[in-house]
Design a protein around this motif. Sequence first.
Motif: not given
Length: 134
Positions: A78-107
Amino acid sequence: MTFRKPSDTMWVDAVTLLERADRLHRQFFHLRPDPASGPAWEPPIDVFETGLHLHVQVALPGVDPAHVKVVIDGDALLVVGERPLPAAPGSRIRRIEIPYGRFERRIALPAGQFEIRESQLANGCLQLDLLRLS
């Protein structure tokens, strides 16, 4: 005999390849609509077995090693963790393709007992070496 212009054939091939790439992207990054109900995404993996060793590589772009937990849970890794949103506060997001947030992978592990011998996060990939004990 049907004659097709080469440019038409190339266009059909290009569209087919783009559709295949899109399907693969959706297959690897399974997004869930409600992160509160569980992990938001599953990272893609590679698993190789050599003798008594199982080598696992998990794609975790932009993930801090302190935000990753790896455990053997019965017959699964079990691999679990989190990838926070990399944008700086107040920035405008133009595109998000790499997922962020909590992840989990059961192998699922092959039959037998395993022990994690080595674990390192380098170049955006978590590399694990498991040793079969029995």
